[in-house]
Design a protein around this motif. Structure first.
Motif, PDB file in Angstrom:
ATOM      1  N   LEU A 157     -14.265  22.057 -31.861  1.00  8.18           N
ATOM      2  CA  LEU A 157     -13.882  21.528 -33.321  1.00  8.18           C
ATOM      3  C   LEU A 157     -13.403  20.200 -33.051  1.00  8.18           C
ATOM      4  O   LEU A 157     -13.079  19.652 -31.767  1.00  8.18           O
ATOM      5  N   TRP A 195     -17.192  28.227 -37.505  1.00 10.74           N
ATOM      6  CA  TRP A 195     -16.097  27.704 -38.396  1.00 10.74           C
ATOM      7  C   TRP A 195     -16.915  27.773 -39.588  1.00 10.74           C
ATOM      8  O   TRP A 195     -16.983  26.604 -40.175  1.00 10.74           O
ATOM      9  N   THR A 196     -16.585  28.631 -40.386  1.00 11.33           N
ATOM     10  CA  THR A 196     -17.058  28.931 -41.870  1.00 11.33           C
ATOM     11  C   THR A 196     -15.796  29.037 -42.612  1.00 11.33           C
ATOM     12  O   THR A 196     -14.794  29.125 -42.122  1.00 11.33           O
ATOM     13  N   THR A 251     -24.041  26.092 -37.918  1.00  9.90           N
ATOM     14  CA  THR A 251     -23.820  27.593 -38.057  1.00  9.90           C
ATOM     15  C   THR A 251     -25.116  28.282 -37.889  1.00  9.90           C
ATOM     16  O   THR A 251     -25.284  29.285 -37.127  1.00  9.90           O
ATOM     17  N   ASN A 277     -13.438  31.725 -41.972  1.00 13.70           N
ATOM     18  CA  ASN A 277     -12.697  31.757 -40.795  1.00 13.70           C
ATOM     19  C   ASN A 277     -11.557  30.733 -40.849  1.00 13.70           C
ATOM     20  O   ASN A 277     -10.929  30.440 -39.976  1.00 13.70           O
ATOM     21  N   GLU A 278     -11.405  30.062 -41.932  1.00 14.25           N
ATOM     22  CA  GLU A 278     -10.639  29.083 -42.045  1.00 14.25           C
ATOM     23  C   GLU A 278      -9.314  29.480 -41.822  1.00 14.25           C
ATOM     24  O   GLU A 278      -8.676  30.739 -42.586  1.00 14.25           O
ATOM     25  N   PRO A 320      -7.911  26.861 -37.695  1.00  9.54           N
ATOM     26  CA  PRO A 320      -8.128  25.369 -38.189  1.00  9.54           C
ATOM     27  C   PRO A 320      -8.249  25.506 -39.585  1.00  9.54           C
ATOM     28  O   PRO A 320      -8.660  26.279 -40.190  1.00  9.54           O
ATOM     29  N   THR A 366     -17.792  33.111 -32.975  1.00  8.75           N
ATOM     30  CA  THR A 366     -16.896  32.700 -33.979  1.00  8.75           C
ATOM     31  C   THR A 366     -17.304  31.286 -34.562  1.00  8.75           C
ATOM     32  O   THR A 366     -17.211  30.363 -33.441  1.00  8.75           O
ATOM     33  N   LYS A 372     -11.290  38.175 -39.946  1.00 12.06           N
ATOM     34  CA  LYS A 372     -11.694  37.714 -38.295  1.00 12.06           C
ATOM     35  C   LYS A 372     -11.321  38.873 -37.299  1.00 12.06           C
ATOM     36  O   LYS A 372     -12.131  39.289 -36.609  1.00 12.06           O
ATOM     37  N   TYR A 430      -9.380  23.038 -42.342  1.00 13.77           N
ATOM     38  CA  TYR A 430     -10.512  22.020 -42.274  1.00 13.77           C
ATOM     39  C   TYR A 430     -10.233  20.798 -42.795  1.00 13.77           C
ATOM     40  O   TYR A 430     -10.504  19.522 -42.664  1.00 13.77           O
TER      41      TYR A 430
END
Length: 325
Positions: free
Chosen positions: A212, A256-257, A228, A260-261, A277, A254, A312, A279
């Protein structure tokens, strides 16, 4: 058709939680009924399934992807005991950093949480010789950051040989191992070697994570960040190689979609709990409260990523291949 088979996997012990959730494989992953209504289950929980507690921000590596570059004082044992009290209801706690094993009193830190939670330790293992025997039997597993062969490891993370010496110390103490690797475009070609190393070490899983843009990762070239779609394609290839080579570690990816935020809850050394995270936040953190001052059950009530958290951790929003599959 040739039957490739897979290595024999010991029966997994399952720890039951509320709402149909459970831990399996020494607490390394959660499971739940396949027909679970994630939103309803998340809203029914009174505490997170898993929380990361940073017991230090200090580290002896300077990983090229590291997001934790800002320093703050270590929490005292008394403060950590208060954090533990306020994490009542949380099933699993990661004692993290920085590099947590840099604390000379790390075994005492483990003693605070052991018996109240399933305890896991993310580590670079460089100080494992100092602590392995004192924490054996008290932590469910050690998750060692490991980006593959020596040259790649040195470029991305740090001292390969020092980490490997620590890995051997953890093994000798009987502590189960998992590996995690941050994936760059320039490291895609070594991922099979990473899984091979994990197989040789009897690690139970390899977790792949995309970097990230925070901390040291702000200095990475743009081309190092894969999409992704590329990550999913890479995972599919690795899954096929795993079957062909009969590697035993489970695989996790994993990405970062939107699903999954904010799924992680991280407690910093000063007790501040943050969603990570997020975003649209400048530093990818969203403040939730302080577990030195209030119980996690109160923080959980105002946490807005409950469904993502549950999704997740029960493997619905990640790519996964379990052991023996």
């Amino acid at each position: 058709m040739t039957n490739l088979g897979m290595p024999t996997v010991p029966p997994q012990a399952r720890t039951e939680l509320t709402g149909g959730f459970g831990y399996a494989f020494n607490g390394q992953h959660f499971d739940a009924p396949t027909d679970l209504d994630l939103e309803a289950a998340a809203n029914a929980l009174t505490a997170p399934l898993s929380v990361i507690v940073q017991v230090t921000k200090r580290c002896d590596f300077d990983c090229s992807f590291c997001s934790e570059v800002l320093q703050m004082p270590d929490p005292t044992l008394e403060q950590l005991d208060r954090v533990r009290e306020n994490l009542a209801g949380v099933g699993r706690v990661f004692l993290s950093g920085g590099e947590p094993l840099m604390r000379k009193d790390f075994s005492e830190v483990v003693d605070i949480f052991h018996g109240h939670h399933i305890v896991a330790v993310p580590t670079n293992a460089t100080h494992a010789l100092d602590h392995a025997w004192n924490i054996a039997g008290k932590i469910a597993y050690a998750n060692v950051g490991f980006e593959g062969p020596r040259a790649t490891f040195k470029r991305v993370r740090g001292d390969y040989d020092k980490t490997m010496a620590g890995v051997r110390a953890l093994q000798e103490a009987g502590i189960p191992l998992a590996l995690s690797a941050v994936v760059y475009r320039s490291t895609l070609s070594v991922l099979p070697y990473t899984v091979q190393i994990a197989d040789t070490l009897d690690a139970t899983k390899v977790k792949l994570i995309l970097p990230l843009r925070k901390g040291n990762a702000l200095k990475l070239d743009d081309h190092e960040f894969i999409t992704t779609q590329e990550a999913e394609s890479t995972f599919a290839q690795l899954k096929a190689q795993r079957a062909e080579m009969q590697w035993s570690p489970a695989l996790r990816l994993t990405a970062w979609t939107p699903q999954n935020e904010g799924h992680m809850i991280v407690v910093e050394p000063n007790g501040v709990a943050r969603a990570w995270p997020v975003y649209d936040a400048p530093d990818l953190w969203e403040n939730l409260g302080n577990v030195l001052n209030e119980p996690i059950s109160e923080i959980w009530k105002r946490y807005r990523f409950k469904k993502n958290h549950v999704s997740k951790y029960v493997g619905r929003s990640i790519h996964a291949v379990t052991q023996g599959v």
